[in-house]
Enzyme design. Structure first.
Site, PDB file in Angstrom:
ATOM      1  N   ALA A 100      84.692   9.498  17.900  1.00  0.00           N
ATOM      2  CA  ALA A 100      83.619  10.484  17.757  1.00  0.00           C
ATOM      3  C   ALA A 100      82.336  10.039  18.451  1.00  0.00           C
ATOM      4  O   ALA A 100      81.445  10.845  18.665  1.00  0.00           O
ATOM      5  CB  ALA A 100      83.340  10.744  16.281  1.00  0.00           C
ATOM      6  N   LYS A 101      82.238   8.747  18.756  1.00  0.00           N
ATOM      7  CA  LYS A 101      81.088   8.171  19.479  1.00  0.00           C
ATOM      8  C   LYS A 101      79.759   8.606  18.873  1.00  0.00           C
ATOM      9  O   LYS A 101      78.825   8.994  19.580  1.00  0.00           O
ATOM     10  CB  LYS A 101      81.149   8.527  20.969  1.00  0.00           C
ATOM     11  CG  LYS A 101      82.415   8.007  21.641  1.00  0.00           C
ATOM     12  CD  LYS A 101      82.457   8.337  23.123  1.00  0.00           C
ATOM     13  CE  LYS A 101      83.762   7.874  23.766  1.00  0.00           C
ATOM     14  NZ  LYS A 101      84.925   8.686  23.353  1.00  0.00           N
ATOM     15  N   ARG A 102      79.670   8.551  17.568  1.00  0.00           N
ATOM     16  CA  ARG A 102      78.444   8.967  16.885  1.00  0.00           C
ATOM     17  C   ARG A 102      77.337   7.933  17.105  1.00  0.00           C
ATOM     18  O   ARG A 102      77.604   6.735  17.211  1.00  0.00           O
ATOM     19  CB  ARG A 102      78.698   9.129  15.385  1.00  0.00           C
ATOM     20  CG  ARG A 102      79.683  10.233  15.034  1.00  0.00           C
ATOM     21  CD  ARG A 102      79.165  11.596  15.445  1.00  0.00           C
ATOM     22  NE  ARG A 102      79.948  12.675  14.866  1.00  0.00           N
ATOM     23  CZ  ARG A 102      80.600  13.592  15.575  1.00  0.00           C
ATOM     24  NH1 ARG A 102      80.583  13.552  16.880  1.00  0.00           N
ATOM     25  NH2 ARG A 102      81.275  14.558  14.973  1.00  0.00           N
TER      26      ARG A 102
END
Length: 275
Positions: A100-102
């Site tokens: 998700a590369k938050r």
């Protein structure tokens, strides 16, 4: 068992039993799905469930990419959550890395952390460290495992990641890796690094720099990374991801069997190279 130890334990057991490092990614791009999935009532659910049921034998970990689900709004979130449940039911021993590369302010990160680690109960999450330590700690305080973006496999990764730090002979991505190693001292077995498979020499130098750290390595297969070079550089504390090269290798009705065959091929390659 808490998340802190759960990801590492699950992955190590799976890795050692299969003698493989294969992480199977789900990049369920709607336009590239087989017709049989597109014709079903819930295309993403049909596709993901088929892939999971056919390939789980060869997965040391799963990596579903949130973006391909989110684009469909509520229907997409339903499909994502259903996919995670299927993974947990079909292969409870295989850890799930949510891609998700938050990366956001601490109070926002806390909410993301609750969704991924408490609601979905995934084992690990990819995160962006650009906003610094306080944007990462909420995931760790909840006991989650994070893979922090270090050196990515895309061509423009050099724009920022390979900038030299003023007055120091190191790249920004190396400084990120060093800071993550220090964070891992505070939160043992909870911090790993994303390192693109298109950079085997950099993987090797990062491995020398951080022998204990786990690497998530995308970029093998469709993006051109060389498997033997990656494994020699990265060692056994690595999840080597293949997405499209396995899951989108056929548009025919038997796409599940084709994906299974592709996964088996990579599995056998890894068996021969396993250190």
């Amino acid at each position: 068992m808490n998340h802190k130890s759960q990801f590492i334990q699950k992955f190590n057991v799976r890795r050692d039993s299969l003698k493989s490092l294969l992480c199977i990614g789900l990049d369920s791009e709607l336009e590239k799905l087989p017709k049989v999935s597109l014709d079903s009532k819930a295309p993403l659910v049909h596709f993901a469930e088929t892939i999971v049921r056919y390939t789980h034998t060869y997965a040391t970990s799963w990596k579903p990419n949130v973006a391909f689900f989110e684009r469909l709004g509520a229907e997409g979130y339903f499909a994502l959550e259903h996919t995670v449940r299927v993974m947990q039911e079909v292969s409870p021993q295989v850890p799930i890395v949510m891609d998700a590369k938050r990366g956001d302010l601490a109070n926002t990160s806390k909410e993301y952390a609750k969704y991924f680690f408490q609601t979905l109960k995934v084992d690990a999450l990819t995160v962006n460290p650009y906003m610094g330590r306080d944007s990462l700690v909420p995931y760790l305080d909840l006991g989650g495992y994070i893979f922090v973006l270090g050196l990515t496999s895309n061509p423009s990764s050099t724009d920022f990641q390979k900038q030299k730090l003023v007055g120091r002979d190191i790249f920004l991505y190396e400084e990120v890796s060093d800071q993550m190693a220090r964070l891992a001292e505070e939160y043992p077995d909870q911090v790993g690094l994303v390192v693109g498979g298109t950079h085997p020499s950099e993987i090797q130098s990062l491995r020398v720099r951080h022998p204990e750290m786990y690497f998530l390595i995308p970029g093998f297969g469709a993006q051109g990374g060389d498997l033997e070079a990656i494994i020699q550089a990265s060692g056994k504390r690595s999840l080597i991801n293949s997405s499209r090269g396995i899951t989108l290798s056929s548009l025919e009705e038997n796409f599940g069997q084709v994906a299974e065959k592709k996964a088996e091929e990579v599995h056998l390659q890894m068996n021969q190279l396993f250190l």
